[in-house]
Design a protein around this motif. Structure first.
Motif, PDB file in Angstrom:
ATOM      1  N   PHE A  19      13.941  29.196 -31.024  1.00 45.29           N
ATOM      2  CA  PHE A  19      13.122  28.330 -30.178  1.00 45.29           C
ATOM      3  C   PHE A  19      14.000  27.595 -29.162  1.00 45.29           C
ATOM      4  CE2 PHE A  19      11.324  24.146 -29.282  1.00 45.29           C
ATOM      5  CZ  PHE A  19      10.021  24.440 -28.928  1.00 45.29           C
ATOM      6  N   LEU A  20      15.158  27.120 -29.615  1.00 42.34           N
ATOM      7  CA  LEU A  20      16.025  26.317 -28.760  1.00 42.34           C
ATOM      8  C   LEU A  20      16.693  27.123 -27.656  1.00 42.34           C
ATOM      9  CD1 LEU A  20      17.716  24.077 -31.481  1.00 42.34           C
ATOM     10  CD2 LEU A  20      15.963  23.403 -29.839  1.00 42.34           C
ATOM     11  N   LYS A  21      16.659  28.436 -27.748  1.00 39.58           N
ATOM     12  CA  LYS A  21      17.242  29.267 -26.701  1.00 39.58           C
ATOM     13  C   LYS A  21      16.384  29.267 -25.441  1.00 39.58           C
ATOM     14  CE  LYS A  21      19.743  32.390 -29.801  1.00 39.58           C
ATOM     15  NZ  LYS A  21      19.860  33.794 -30.316  1.00 39.58           N
ATOM     16  N   THR A  22      15.110  28.937 -25.593  1.00 38.57           N
ATOM     17  CA  THR A  22      14.203  28.984 -24.435  1.00 38.57           C
ATOM     18  C   THR A  22      13.510  27.653 -24.151  1.00 38.57           C
ATOM     19  OG1 THR A  22      12.384  29.759 -25.855  1.00 38.57           O
ATOM     20  CG2 THR A  22      13.745  31.436 -24.779  1.00 38.57           C
ATOM     21  N   GLU A  23      13.609  26.689 -25.080  1.00 40.53           N
ATOM     22  CA  GLU A  23      12.896  25.423 -24.918  1.00 40.53           C
ATOM     23  C   GLU A  23      13.865  24.250 -25.043  1.00 40.53           C
ATOM     24  OE1 GLU A  23       9.753  25.001 -24.181  1.00 40.53           O
ATOM     25  OE2 GLU A  23       9.152  27.102 -24.308  1.00 40.53           O
ATOM     26  N   PRO A  24      13.559  23.106 -24.393  1.00 41.27           N
ATOM     27  CA  PRO A  24      14.389  21.913 -24.551  1.00 41.27           C
ATOM     28  C   PRO A  24      14.420  21.456 -26.010  1.00 41.27           C
ATOM     29  CG  PRO A  24      12.881  21.664 -22.706  1.00 41.27           C
ATOM     30  CD  PRO A  24      12.453  22.892 -23.445  1.00 41.27           C
ATOM     31  N   ALA A  25      15.566  20.935 -26.436  1.00 41.27           N
ATOM     32  CA  ALA A  25      15.720  20.513 -27.826  1.00 41.27           C
ATOM     33  C   ALA A  25      14.700  19.456 -28.228  1.00 41.27           C
ATOM     34  CB  ALA A  25      17.137  19.976 -28.047  1.00 41.27           C
ATOM     35  N   ALA A  26      14.343  18.578 -27.283  1.00 43.22           N
ATOM     36  CA  ALA A  26      13.416  17.486 -27.605  1.00 43.22           C
ATOM     37  C   ALA A  26      12.022  17.980 -27.966  1.00 43.22           C
ATOM     38  CB  ALA A  26      13.329  16.512 -26.437  1.00 43.22           C
ATOM     39  N   ASN A  27      11.704  19.229 -27.591  1.00 38.93           N
ATOM     40  CA  ASN A  27      10.361  19.762 -27.865  1.00 38.93           C
ATOM     41  C   ASN A  27      10.205  20.303 -29.278  1.00 38.93           C
ATOM     42  OD1 ASN A  27       9.796  19.176 -25.231  1.00 38.93           O
ATOM     43  ND2 ASN A  27       9.736  21.284 -24.515  1.00 38.93           N
ATOM     44  N   VAL A  28      11.310  20.463 -29.992  1.00 38.41           N
ATOM     45  CA  VAL A  28      11.237  21.135 -31.289  1.00 38.41           C
ATOM     46  C   VAL A  28      10.409  20.346 -32.298  1.00 38.41           C
ATOM     47  CG1 VAL A  28      13.333  20.133 -32.308  1.00 38.41           C
ATOM     48  CG2 VAL A  28      12.601  22.435 -32.970  1.00 38.41           C
ATOM     49  N   ASP A 101       5.082  11.171 -43.306  1.00 30.88           N
ATOM     50  CA  ASP A 101       5.124  10.167 -42.243  1.00 30.88           C
ATOM     51  C   ASP A 101       6.531   9.601 -42.074  1.00 30.88           C
ATOM     52  OD1 ASP A 101       2.418  10.557 -41.928  1.00 30.88           O
ATOM     53  OD2 ASP A 101       1.827   8.774 -43.050  1.00 30.88           O
ATOM     54  N   GLU A 102       7.234   9.411 -43.194  1.00 31.55           N
ATOM     55  CA  GLU A 102       8.611   8.922 -43.114  1.00 31.55           C
ATOM     56  C   GLU A 102       9.493   9.910 -42.355  1.00 31.55           C
ATOM     57  OE1 GLU A 102       9.900   8.285 -47.108  1.00 31.55           O
ATOM     58  OE2 GLU A 102       8.245   6.922 -47.577  1.00 31.55           O
ATOM     59  N   LEU A 103       9.294  11.193 -42.631  1.00 29.21           N
ATOM     60  CA  LEU A 103      10.085  12.217 -41.963  1.00 29.21           C
ATOM     61  C   LEU A 103       9.785  12.248 -40.469  1.00 29.21           C
ATOM     62  CD1 LEU A 103      12.155  14.398 -42.508  1.00 29.21           C
ATOM     63  CD2 LEU A 103      10.302  15.965 -43.077  1.00 29.21           C
ATOM     64  N   ALA A 104       8.526  12.059 -40.109  1.00 26.93           N
ATOM     65  CA  ALA A 104       8.153  12.009 -38.694  1.00 26.93           C
ATOM     66  C   ALA A 104       8.832  10.838 -37.995  1.00 26.93           C
ATOM     67  CB  ALA A 104       6.641  11.909 -38.556  1.00 26.93           C
ATOM     68  N   LEU A 105       8.955   9.711 -38.670  1.00 27.19           N
ATOM     69  CA  LEU A 105       9.643   8.558 -38.080  1.00 27.19           C
ATOM     70  C   LEU A 105      11.132   8.844 -37.892  1.00 27.19           C
ATOM     71  CD1 LEU A 105       7.902   5.596 -39.931  1.00 27.19           C
ATOM     72  CD2 LEU A 105       7.851   6.040 -37.464  1.00 27.19           C
ATOM     73  N   ARG A 106      11.714   9.644 -38.778  1.00 28.66           N
ATOM     74  CA  ARG A 106      13.107  10.055 -38.581  1.00 28.66           C
ATOM     75  C   ARG A 106      13.255  10.887 -37.316  1.00 28.66           C
ATOM     76  NH1 ARG A 106      15.994  13.193 -43.073  1.00 28.66           N
ATOM     77  NH2 ARG A 106      17.441  13.307 -41.308  1.00 28.66           N
ATOM     78  N   MET A 107      12.273  11.721 -37.052  1.00 28.35           N
ATOM     79  CA  MET A 107      12.293  12.501 -35.817  1.00 28.35           C
ATOM     80  C   MET A 107      12.203  11.577 -34.601  1.00 28.35           C
ATOM     81  SD  MET A 107       9.761  15.654 -36.884  1.00 28.35           S
ATOM     82  CE  MET A 107       9.761  16.235 -38.587  1.00 28.35           C
ATOM     83  N   HIS A 197      -0.985   1.162 -28.128  1.00 29.49           N
ATOM     84  CA  HIS A 197      -0.776   2.535 -27.665  1.00 29.49           C
ATOM     85  C   HIS A 197      -0.971   3.480 -28.848  1.00 29.49           C
ATOM     86  CE1 HIS A 197       0.893   5.810 -25.224  1.00 29.49           C
ATOM     87  NE2 HIS A 197       1.588   6.170 -26.285  1.00 29.49           N
ATOM     88  N   VAL A 198      -1.690   4.562 -28.607  1.00 28.88           N
ATOM     89  CA  VAL A 198      -1.909   5.591 -29.631  1.00 28.88           C
ATOM     90  C   VAL A 198      -1.619   6.936 -28.987  1.00 28.88           C
ATOM     91  CG1 VAL A 198      -3.494   6.537 -31.341  1.00 28.88           C
ATOM     92  CG2 VAL A 198      -3.777   4.167 -30.579  1.00 28.88           C
ATOM     93  N   SER A 199      -0.863   7.774 -29.666  1.00 25.29           N
ATOM     94  CA  SER A 199      -0.529   9.063 -29.076  1.00 25.29           C
ATOM     95  C   SER A 199      -0.561  10.163 -30.121  1.00 25.29           C
ATOM     96  CB  SER A 199       0.848   9.025 -28.412  1.00 25.29           C
ATOM     97  OG  SER A 199       1.854   8.814 -29.382  1.00 25.29           O
ATOM     98  N   SER A 200      -0.677  11.396 -29.639  1.00 27.61           N
ATOM     99  CA  SER A 200      -0.731  12.559 -30.519  1.00 27.61           C
ATOM    100  C   SER A 200       0.562  13.358 -30.493  1.00 27.61           C
ATOM    101  CB  SER A 200      -1.903  13.469 -30.121  1.00 27.61           C
ATOM    102  OG  SER A 200      -1.769  13.880 -28.767  1.00 27.61           O
ATOM    103  N   SER A 201       1.580  12.877 -29.769  1.00 31.86           N
ATOM    104  CA  SER A 201       2.866  13.567 -29.753  1.00 31.86           C
ATOM    105  C   SER A 201       4.007  12.554 -29.792  1.00 31.86           C
ATOM    106  CB  SER A 201       3.002  14.447 -28.509  1.00 31.86           C
ATOM    107  OG  SER A 201       3.275  13.675 -27.354  1.00 31.86           O
ATOM    108  N   LEU A 202       5.126  12.992 -30.359  1.00 34.46           N
ATOM    109  CA  LEU A 202       6.305  12.140 -30.411  1.00 34.46           C
ATOM    110  C   LEU A 202       6.837  11.823 -29.018  1.00 34.46           C
ATOM    111  CD1 LEU A 202       8.145  13.777 -33.420  1.00 34.46           C
ATOM    112  CD2 LEU A 202       7.510  11.368 -33.288  1.00 34.46           C
ATOM    113  N   LEU A 203       6.761  12.789 -28.108  1.00 32.76           N
ATOM    114  CA  LEU A 203       7.274  12.556 -26.763  1.00 32.76           C
ATOM    115  C   LEU A 203       6.447  11.507 -26.025  1.00 32.76           C
ATOM    116  CD1 LEU A 203       8.322  16.138 -25.591  1.00 32.76           C
ATOM    117  CD2 LEU A 203       9.794  14.224 -26.231  1.00 32.76           C
ATOM    118  N   GLU A 204       5.132  11.468 -26.261  1.00 36.09           N
ATOM    119  CA  GLU A 204       4.310  10.413 -25.653  1.00 36.09           C
ATOM    120  C   GLU A 204       4.722   9.049 -26.199  1.00 36.09           C
ATOM    121  OE1 GLU A 204       0.106  11.015 -26.017  1.00 36.09           O
ATOM    122  OE2 GLU A 204       0.279  13.161 -25.626  1.00 36.09           O
TER     123      GLU A 204
END
Length: 225
Positions: A19-28, A101-107, A197-204
């Motif tokens: 995945f990282l060969k074609t996409e930015p690392a932050a998207n993983v 949820d804890e793991l998502a916060l680590r991300m 603020h409420v979002s459905s993605s980590l990047l948001e």
């Protein structure tokens, strides 16, 4: 991908690397790791996975994240300007439902690692009154709830309401991070409850936190009357 995580960590890491060969690392995170947690919970709720099998998915995701964290720097292009008061924004990360949820916060912590943000992740669930007191005593400027779908957001809505009533100036962020097929219509009720603020993605979520950290104040949604 969730099925893969339950089987083979090595193969899972290889998929991430491809995945990282074609996409930015932050998207993983949003594209691969968060959906794995979403689908594992869905399948457990529907009886297709046991509690132990869901735990195996979470454990393997954690191992993949550890390997990824050691080998990758998730750098984002943001202004290097410090916050207005010269201090990092203190953020409390609260996992509403458990290990996923804890793991998502680590991300999220990895995503904001280049920002003037001090993110403390708590792994202990407490009463709403205790959470209010913890935020007040420790002087957090923002709290971020991680509440991954497909679980309902009822518990988070209650916590948001209590915090908004007790601490009107607190910025309250909710991450209902999920693959679009599992996100559901769960964002507006949280805003109505008083979330800033409420979002459905980590990047948001990262974008909102970046604005809060660099501007000093963030645009806060007016809580419902």
């Amino acid at each position: 991908y969730q099925r893969l995580l339950a089987r083979d960590q090595v193969e899972a890491v290889e998929i991430v690397e491809r995945f990282l060969k074609t996409e930015p690392a932050a998207n993983v995170f949003d594209a691969m790791l968060i959906p794995a947690l979403n689908y594992a919970e869905r399948d457990r709720l529907e009886g297709h996975l046991s509690i132990e099998e869901e735990a195996a998915v979470i454990d393997t995701t954690r191992e993949v994240l550890d390997i990824f964290s050691e080998s990758q720097t998730v750098a984002m292009s943001v202004s290097a300007a410090p916050p207005l008061d010269g201090q990092p924004l203190r953020v409390l990360g609260y996992a509403v439902n458990g290990p996923g949820d804890e793991l998502a916060l680590r991300m999220l912590a990895q995503l904001v690692g280049d920002l003037p943000i001090a993110l403390d992740v708590t792994t202990t669930r407490v009463l709403a009154s205790e959470l209010v007191e913890h935020v007040r005593v420790n002087g957090y400027g923002l709290i971020c709830f991680a509440d991954l779908p497909p679980s309902t957001s009822s518990k988070t809505r209650y916590l948001v309401k209590r915090l908004r009533t007790a601490l009107p100036g607190l910025r309250i962020v909710v991450g209902r991070w999920a693959h679009p097929s599992l996100a559901g219509d769960t964002l507006q009720p949280l805003t109505d409850a008083g979330a800033s603020h409420v979002s459905s993605s980590l990047l948001e979520t990262r974008k909102y936190l970046a604005e809060a950290a660099h501007v000093g104040t963030a645009v806060v949604s007016e809580p419902a009357a």
